[in-house]
Design an enzyme around this catalytic site. Structure first.
Site, mmCIF file in Angstrom:
data_model
loop_
_atom_site.group_PDB
_atom_site.id
_atom_site.type_symbol
_atom_site.label_atom_id
_atom_site.label_comp_id
_atom_site.label_asym_id
_atom_site.label_seq_id
_atom_site.Cartn_x
_atom_site.Cartn_y
_atom_site.Cartn_z
ATOM 1 N N PHE A 34 -30.353 14.895 45.368
ATOM 2 C CA PHE A 34 -31.446 14.097 45.429
ATOM 3 C C PHE A 34 -32.694 14.178 46.539
ATOM 4 O O PHE A 34 -32.883 13.739 46.615
ATOM 5 C CB PHE A 34 -30.748 12.529 45.159
ATOM 6 C CG PHE A 34 -29.936 12.853 46.719
ATOM 7 C CD1 PHE A 34 -30.706 12.422 47.861
ATOM 8 C CD2 PHE A 34 -28.635 12.476 46.956
ATOM 9 C CE1 PHE A 34 -30.084 11.375 48.954
ATOM 10 C CE2 PHE A 34 -27.987 12.355 47.960
ATOM 11 C CZ PHE A 34 -28.336 12.184 49.541
ATOM 12 N N LYS B 258 -32.888 20.079 35.508
ATOM 13 C CA LYS B 258 -32.288 19.097 35.295
ATOM 14 C C LYS B 258 -32.181 18.137 37.140
ATOM 15 O O LYS B 258 -31.493 18.968 37.607
ATOM 16 C CB LYS B 258 -30.787 18.839 34.723
ATOM 17 C CG LYS B 258 -29.373 17.474 34.470
ATOM 18 C CD LYS B 258 -29.964 16.839 35.341
ATOM 19 C CE LYS B 258 -29.254 16.638 36.254
ATOM 20 N NZ LYS B 258 -28.911 15.506 36.802
ATOM 21 N N GLU C 116 -30.818 12.352 38.896
ATOM 22 C CA GLU C 116 -31.007 10.757 38.687
ATOM 23 C C GLU C 116 -31.102 9.921 39.260
ATOM 24 O O GLU C 116 -31.793 9.002 38.765
ATOM 25 C CB GLU C 116 -30.197 10.510 37.769
ATOM 26 C CG GLU C 116 -28.798 9.951 38.412
ATOM 27 C CD GLU C 116 -27.513 11.254 38.406
ATOM 28 O OE1 GLU C 116 -27.880 12.282 38.841
ATOM 29 O OE2 GLU C 116 -26.586 11.835 38.559
ATOM 30 N N CYS D 29 -29.295 19.083 53.525
ATOM 31 C CA CYS D 29 -28.356 20.276 54.260
ATOM 32 C C CYS D 29 -28.046 21.061 55.592
ATOM 33 O O CYS D 29 -26.920 21.694 55.742
ATOM 34 C CB CYS D 29 -28.652 20.906 52.891
ATOM 35 S SG CYS D 29 -30.309 22.174 52.796
ATOM 36 N N GLU E 199 -18.082 16.340 54.346
ATOM 37 C CA GLU E 199 -19.823 15.957 55.301
ATOM 38 C C GLU E 199 -20.663 14.669 55.092
ATOM 39 O O GLU E 199 -20.566 13.999 54.519
ATOM 40 C CB GLU E 199 -20.127 17.476 53.857
ATOM 41 C CG GLU E 199 -22.053 17.049 53.677
ATOM 42 C CD GLU E 199 -23.353 17.609 53.049
ATOM 43 O OE1 GLU E 199 -22.259 17.311 51.819
ATOM 44 O OE2 GLU E 199 -23.423 18.709 52.628
HETATM 45 P P1 NAD Z 1 -24.337 16.400 43.944
HETATM 46 O O1 NAD Z 1 -23.435 17.534 44.423
HETATM 47 O O2 NAD Z 1 -23.903 14.857 43.855
HETATM 48 O O3 NAD Z 1 -25.279 15.831 43.057
HETATM 49 C C1 NAD Z 1 -26.252 17.480 42.569
HETATM 50 C C2 NAD Z 1 -26.344 16.990 40.521
HETATM 51 O O4 NAD Z 1 -25.342 17.938 40.242
HETATM 52 C C3 NAD Z 1 -27.991 15.968 40.735
HETATM 53 O O5 NAD Z 1 -28.279 17.463 39.705
HETATM 54 C C4 NAD Z 1 -26.868 15.818 39.602
HETATM 55 O O6 NAD Z 1 -27.141 15.156 38.403
HETATM 56 C C5 NAD Z 1 -25.218 16.545 39.404
HETATM 57 N N1 NAD Z 1 -24.229 15.993 39.423
HETATM 58 C C6 NAD Z 1 -23.384 15.393 40.107
HETATM 59 N N2 NAD Z 1 -22.238 14.736 39.410
HETATM 60 C C7 NAD Z 1 -22.011 15.281 38.975
HETATM 61 C C8 NAD Z 1 -20.586 16.001 38.316
HETATM 62 N N3 NAD Z 1 -19.667 15.403 37.911
HETATM 63 N N4 NAD Z 1 -20.960 16.767 37.037
HETATM 64 C C9 NAD Z 1 -21.578 17.400 37.130
HETATM 65 N N5 NAD Z 1 -22.942 16.876 37.833
HETATM 66 C C10 NAD Z 1 -23.146 15.812 38.437
HETATM 67 O O7 NAD Z 1 -25.367 16.634 45.717
HETATM 68 P P2 NAD Z 1 -26.062 15.122 45.619
HETATM 69 O O8 NAD Z 1 -25.776 13.702 46.081
HETATM 70 O O9 NAD Z 1 -27.731 14.979 44.805
HETATM 71 O O10 NAD Z 1 -26.744 16.084 47.187
HETATM 72 C C11 NAD Z 1 -26.804 16.278 48.492
HETATM 73 C C12 NAD Z 1 -25.958 17.335 48.161
HETATM 74 O O11 NAD Z 1 -26.467 18.301 47.848
HETATM 75 C C13 NAD Z 1 -25.116 17.689 49.576
HETATM 76 O O12 NAD Z 1 -24.024 18.375 49.881
HETATM 77 C C14 NAD Z 1 -25.827 18.333 50.335
HETATM 78 O O13 NAD Z 1 -25.351 19.295 51.518
HETATM 79 C C15 NAD Z 1 -25.927 19.205 49.448
HETATM 80 N N6 NAD Z 1 -27.309 19.716 49.495
HETATM 81 C C16 NAD Z 1 -26.779 21.380 49.420
HETATM 82 C C17 NAD Z 1 -28.113 22.326 49.438
HETATM 83 C C18 NAD Z 1 -28.198 23.900 50.153
HETATM 84 O O14 NAD Z 1 -29.483 24.742 50.544
HETATM 85 N N7 NAD Z 1 -27.067 25.027 50.199
HETATM 86 C C19 NAD Z 1 -29.394 21.909 49.664
HETATM 87 C C20 NAD Z 1 -29.848 20.516 49.654
HETATM 88 C C21 NAD Z 1 -28.336 19.628 49.181
#
Ligand code: NAD
Length: 497
Positions: free
Chosen positions: A149, A173, A176, A281, A382
């Protein structure tokens, strides 16, 4: 209520799974739309479209693929404000930050414009007598991107620009929580001349992710998100035989040495800790201060926090917007609430006036925790919000040891005026992206982005040269054009050179 749907075969496709999720304006707390959540069949339909589009796109000349990227570059440039407004409306980040996100995404499209050069192979004439050997890189096929997100425009651009330029077709994808930017990018790609079916968007949740990970016609998956999901995506995707790069969460440290310019360090810590409400991140979440300057630095940081303007991202004077959801805001506030019980000192409590004066929006003001230590949840987890933790250490060596013992290894920064120590640090630190007097060292698009340890699962970093490697596979051709009259049966390996 607005409805946000899929993009399949060059057009918006309304979902028919019967499942939707609410999308909010975080600055008001009001629901702004329903987003469709794809079923297995809807993912299958997007993948089938991408597979159908693949042969023609793969055979499209390099110069034409580069031309589409050049057009896309112009369109994103012309639509910076429109894209940024969508980010502010659904993510909550302030407009200046949203425009910065678009600019950093655009760099990746600019990089992909150089694809004819990037895909040049090697050629060895006369590798053996009359034999030439050459290497080429070919696209993988249908590839997918699953994005978080916090960067709803930039992270998809990290992925699709190189993937498409290399001749793959793509299924995105998005998160959401803020899905609209993905559809605008799909429209712009279509306007740029990308044939229908080459870029598809399936809105969705775990159902869509799982189908992508298992789908036999998807060759590779790029993921960015939290560490537990990154690990899950990596394991499930590779078990299904796919190439996977899965970037995870972070706990980025900024080590400040006694010789640093403390005003500059305080400016950097505040900018990198609270920018985008700490939902980056690469945000600095742990300030590691050498004891002799810790009191002074903490004082300078809390002075600066008092001047940060928190409010709706759409108002130009605001510097920090709301968090993504009410639930996440409460989760972040919980860390501040429990910090003093765990032994930390709450120097600035962001829960005071926590609605940013903005009613039902998901606001939380910046918090500063001092005397935090490993073993406390504020250090170990985090938090992903506007909470900066200060850990005090006795020396540079203690700071380095702390950083290297942390399970994450995304970004790190060192503030010093000693070039020799800085060089030692870059040599010894176990982190993928290092800033020397730079608090958020996100690499430019012609390098690649990736953390170490629990911040990345897989072998390739994202975008830049490693992105080109990720989205292609190598083929080596050994050829000769001998005179058929000299041909003879020979069952052995050649003995002579
Ligand atoms: P998230 O892991 O909750 O979601 C990421 C994606 O995975 C979304 O598209 C979501 O729909 C999907 N998802 C969520 N739960 C799932 C599940 N149980 N099974 C399968 N798919 C699932 O992350 P977020 O809250 O959207 O984003 C924030 C996180 O992303 C933070 O931890 C941040 O550090 C990390 N991030 C990392 C980088 C990097 O480059 N390392 C960059 C941006 C964000």
């Amino acid at each position: 209520m607005n409805r946000i749907s899929h993009w399949i075969d060059g057009a918006v496709r309304e979902g028919n799974s019967g499942r939707t999720a609410p999308v909010f304006n975080p600055a008001t707390g009001e629901q702004s739309a329903d987003v469709d959540l794809a079923s297995d069949e809807e993912v299958d339909s997007a993948v089938a479209t991408a597979l159908t589009a693949l042969p023609e796109w793969r055979a499209t000349s390099l110069s034409r693929r580069a031309e589409v990227m050049f057009h896309m570059r112009e369109l994103v440039d012309a639509n910076r404000k429109e894209i940024a407004s969508l980010l502010t409306a659904e993510h909550g980040k302030v407009m200046s930050d949203a425009l910065g996100e678009v600019a950093r995404g655009l760099e990746n499209i600019e990089f992909a414009c150089g694809v004819p050069h990037l895909l040049k192979g090697g050629y060895s004439e006369q590798a053996a007598t009359g034999v030439d050997v050459y290497s080429i890189r070919q696209p993988l096929g249908v590839v997918a991107g699953i994005t978080p997100f916090n960067f709803p425009a930039m992270v998809p651009m990290w992925m699709f620009a190189n993937a498409l330029a290399c001749g793959n077709t793509f299924v995105l994808k998005p998160s959401e929580k803020d899905p609209s930017a993905s559809l605008l990018m799909a429209e712009l790609l279509a306007k740029a001349g990308l044939p229908a079916g080459c870029f598809n968007v399936v809105q969705g949740d775990k159902v869509a992710v799982d189908r992508i990970l298992d789908h036999p016609d998807i060759a590779a998956v790029s993921f960015v998100g939290s560490t537990p999901i990154a690990k899950y995506v990596y394991e499930r995707g590779t078990t299904a035989g796919k190439r996977v790069q899965a970037l995870g969460g972070a706990k980025n440290h900024m080590l400040v040495l006694p010789d640093a310019d403390l005003d500059m360090a305080a400016d950097a810590a505040v900018s990198a800790g609270y920018g985008s409400a700490g939902e980056r991140c690469m945000a600095v979440s742990v300030l590691v201060a050498v004891e002799s300057i810790a009191d002074e630095l903490v004082g300078k940081i809390s002075d600066r926090i008092a001047t940060i303007k928190v409010g709706p991202g759409s108002e130009p004077d605001n510097e920090m917007g709301p968090l993504i959801t009410g639930e996440h805001r409460d989760r972040v506030a919980g860390y501040v609430e429990r910090a003093s019980g765990a032994g930390a000192e709450v120097v600035v409590d962001g829960r005071d006036g926590g609605d940013g004066g903005n009613g039902d929006g998901f606001f939380l003001n910046p918090s500063l925790l001092d005397k935090v230590a490993p073993g406390m949840e504020a250090y170990d987890d985090e938090i992903f919000g506007p909470v900066l933790s200060v850990v005090r250490v006795e020396s540079y060596d203690d700071g380095l040891e702390l950083i290297n013992a942390n399970p994450y290894g995304n970004g790190v920064a060192l503030f010093t005026r000693d070039g020799g120590v800085a060089r030692e640090f870059q040599f010894d630190v176990n982190v993928g992206m290092v800033g020397i007097n730079v608090p958020i060292p996100v690499p430019v698009s012609y390098y690649s982005f990736g953390g170490w340890k629990a911040s990345l699962f897989g072998d390739n970093h994202m975008y830049g040269p490693e992105g080109i490697n990720f989205y292609t596979r190598a083929k080596v051709v050994t050829s000769r054009w001998p005179d058929p009259r000299t041909s003879a049966v020979d069952l052995g390996f050649p003995e002579t050179r």
